[in-house]
Design an enzyme around this catalytic site. Structure first.
Site, mmCIF file in Angstrom:
data_model
loop_
_atom_site.group_PDB
_atom_site.id
_atom_site.type_symbol
_atom_site.label_atom_id
_atom_site.label_comp_id
_atom_site.label_asym_id
_atom_site.label_seq_id
_atom_site.Cartn_x
_atom_site.Cartn_y
_atom_site.Cartn_z
ATOM 1 N N ASP A 18 0.764 -1.148 -0.156
ATOM 2 C CA ASP A 18 -0.098 0.052 -0.116
ATOM 3 C C ASP A 18 0.883 1.214 0.020
ATOM 4 O O ASP A 18 1.781 1.460 0.776
ATOM 5 C CB ASP A 18 -1.034 -0.046 1.269
ATOM 6 C CG ASP A 18 -1.714 0.991 1.545
ATOM 7 O OD1 ASP A 18 -1.777 2.149 0.572
ATOM 8 O OD2 ASP A 18 -2.779 0.839 1.915
ATOM 9 N N THR A 78 -6.423 3.656 -9.013
ATOM 10 C CA THR A 78 -7.706 3.543 -9.311
ATOM 11 C C THR A 78 -8.412 4.764 -8.567
ATOM 12 O O THR A 78 -8.032 5.550 -7.836
ATOM 13 C CB THR A 78 -8.112 2.092 -8.802
ATOM 14 O OG1 THR A 78 -7.661 1.802 -7.581
ATOM 15 C CG2 THR A 78 -7.596 0.928 -9.494
ATOM 16 N N ASP A 79 -9.965 4.635 -8.857
ATOM 17 C CA ASP A 79 -10.712 5.773 -8.442
ATOM 18 C C ASP A 79 -10.685 5.555 -6.813
ATOM 19 O O ASP A 79 -10.220 4.653 -6.327
ATOM 20 C CB ASP A 79 -12.356 5.694 -9.124
ATOM 21 C CG ASP A 79 -12.248 5.892 -10.453
ATOM 22 O OD1 ASP A 79 -11.903 7.010 -10.738
ATOM 23 O OD2 ASP A 79 -12.950 5.014 -11.226
ATOM 24 N N ASP A 89 -0.960 7.491 -8.908
ATOM 25 C CA ASP A 89 -1.663 6.911 -10.243
ATOM 26 C C ASP A 89 -2.469 5.808 -9.874
ATOM 27 O O ASP A 89 -2.064 4.559 -10.205
ATOM 28 C CB ASP A 89 -0.617 6.554 -11.378
ATOM 29 C CG ASP A 89 -1.194 5.969 -12.732
ATOM 30 O OD1 ASP A 89 -2.441 6.053 -12.720
ATOM 31 O OD2 ASP A 89 -0.473 5.480 -13.489
HETATM 32 N N1 SAM Z 1 -4.601 5.606 -15.023
HETATM 33 C C1 SAM Z 1 -5.720 4.666 -14.230
HETATM 34 C C2 SAM Z 1 -6.726 5.438 -13.885
HETATM 35 O O1 SAM Z 1 -6.517 6.498 -13.532
HETATM 36 O O2 SAM Z 1 -7.747 4.795 -13.837
HETATM 37 C C3 SAM Z 1 -4.913 4.061 -13.109
HETATM 38 C C4 SAM Z 1 -4.054 2.622 -13.643
HETATM 39 S S1 SAM Z 1 -3.304 1.927 -12.522
HETATM 40 C C5 SAM Z 1 -3.371 0.428 -13.147
HETATM 41 C C6 SAM Z 1 -4.055 1.996 -10.923
HETATM 42 C C7 SAM Z 1 -3.396 1.012 -9.867
HETATM 43 O O3 SAM Z 1 -3.426 1.561 -8.631
HETATM 44 C C8 SAM Z 1 -4.120 -0.285 -9.671
HETATM 45 O O4 SAM Z 1 -3.188 -1.418 -10.428
HETATM 46 C C9 SAM Z 1 -4.161 -0.520 -8.026
HETATM 47 O O5 SAM Z 1 -3.817 -1.743 -7.711
HETATM 48 C C10 SAM Z 1 -3.119 0.582 -7.755
HETATM 49 N N2 SAM Z 1 -3.475 1.173 -6.339
HETATM 50 C C11 SAM Z 1 -4.668 1.582 -5.770
HETATM 51 N N3 SAM Z 1 -4.508 1.836 -4.574
HETATM 52 C C12 SAM Z 1 -3.228 1.563 -4.318
HETATM 53 C C13 SAM Z 1 -2.548 1.850 -3.199
HETATM 54 N N4 SAM Z 1 -3.247 2.315 -1.902
HETATM 55 N N5 SAM Z 1 -1.280 1.610 -3.084
HETATM 56 C C14 SAM Z 1 -0.477 1.137 -4.220
HETATM 57 N N6 SAM Z 1 -1.282 0.850 -5.293
HETATM 58 C C15 SAM Z 1 -2.629 1.156 -5.335
#
Ligand code: SAM
Length: 278
Positions: free
Chosen positions: A137, A157-158, A155
């Site tokens: 995380d 997820t939502d 970068d």
């Molecule tokens: N550009 C994309 C969008 O805005 O929809 C995002 C793409 S990238 C694949 C998003 C990544 O963030 C995912 O693979 C997810 O596993 C990761 N993610 C979400 N929350 C996270 C956290 N707390 N720590 C690290 N990674 C995280």
């Protein structure tokens, strides 16, 4: 032809994509990962039914997420990228010859593996020797660093589920502690058209912590609301100014685009004063 109905958690509309082929579909420990092909967009990465990137237009998002700050910073060497498992943000950051180290902190290792296989042109920088992968995380990772990071990029997820930890005042405090005295921070902050209140909330939280906060936008066709925002912060320098020559290869970002992407000052003020009604 099969159709994919996107289930964006916050959007008031839903997109339907034609699916030529499902290349991958599996649940990881964190989310359902799917890769499909679409006749227009090519391969598309979908997490929990939300489109993350498409092969055809990913550069709009990745270039605009990474390059404004890496050009506003006088000498970006040490970077943290949180999320971004597809590798697009890493690829863009590596274009800067000043960059010596990227901590690539993605919670879900499976997203990285799937991206390497189905999105080789996006994931191409992940194995670079300057990149150190941490599968954890991002909110936890930033707690461990103190004052040696030039730029932190989120970068994710939502703003839902495990990504929520990246949008709290506490997280912003830890990011600030990571940064050098010229440090900078950028995060996606949803659509100005659809999620104006969310954008303001993120801006207000960031203003509690960072000396300088700003907002720029870019049009991203595959993110609902399209008028996508990037909330950014700085310890010292204005983010609107470019401090290093623009001499990398890009498709959408440029020094000219940098200037145009920030919200005009009066409009930005009105937004934060909640005078814009729609
Ligand atoms: N550009 C994309 C969008 O805005 O929809 C995002 C793409 S990238 C694949 C998003 C990544 O963030 C995912 O693979 C997810 O596993 C990761 N993610 C979400 N929350 C996270 C956290 N707390 N720590 C690290 N990674 C995280």
């Amino acid at each position: 032809m099969i159709k994919l109905l996107e289930k964006d958690p916050y959007a008031p509309i839903q997109y339907v994509y034609e699916v030529s082929e499902i290349l991958y579909k599996k649940k990881s420990n964190f989310q359902e990962i799917m890769v499909i092909t679409n006749p227009h967009f090519g391969n598309m990465l979908i997490l929990d039914d939300v489109v993350q990137i498409t092969e055809r237009d990913e550069f709009f998002y990745h270039e605009m997420l990474v390059h404004p700050l890496l050009h506003a910073h006088p000498n970006p060497e040490n970077i943290i990228i949180i999320g971004g498992g597809d590798g697009g943000a890493v690829r863009e950051a590596l274009k800067h010859s000043t960059v010596k180290k990227i901590y690539f902190v993605e919670i879900d290792e499976e997203v990285i593996n799937v991206s390497k296989k189905y999105f080789p042109s996006v994931a191409c920088g992940i194995n670079d020797q300057r990149v150190e992968i941490k599968c954890m995380d991002g909110a936890e990772f930033v707690k461990s660093r103190k004052g040696d990071i030039d730029v932190v990029i989120v970068d994710s997820t939502d703003i839902i589920g495990f990504a929520k930890s990246l949008f709290t005042v506490e997280f912003f405090k830890h990011v600030k502690n990571c940064l050098t005295e010229e440090g900078m921070f950028v995060t996606l902050s949803e659509s100005l058209h659809f999620h104006k209140e969310m954008v303001i909330e993120i801006q207000e939280s960031m203003k509690l912590i960072f000396p300088l906060v700003d907002l720029y936008t870019s049009n991203i066709a595959t993110y609902a609301g399209n008028w996508w925002t990037f909330s950014c912060a700085s310890m010292k320098h204005s983010l609107r100014e470019i401090r290093r020559p623009y001499n990398i290869e890009t498709k959408i970002y440029s020094d000219e685009m940098h200037q145009h992407s920030f919200l005009p000052e009066r409009f930005y003020k009105k937004l934060l004063n909640k005078e814009l009604k729609w």
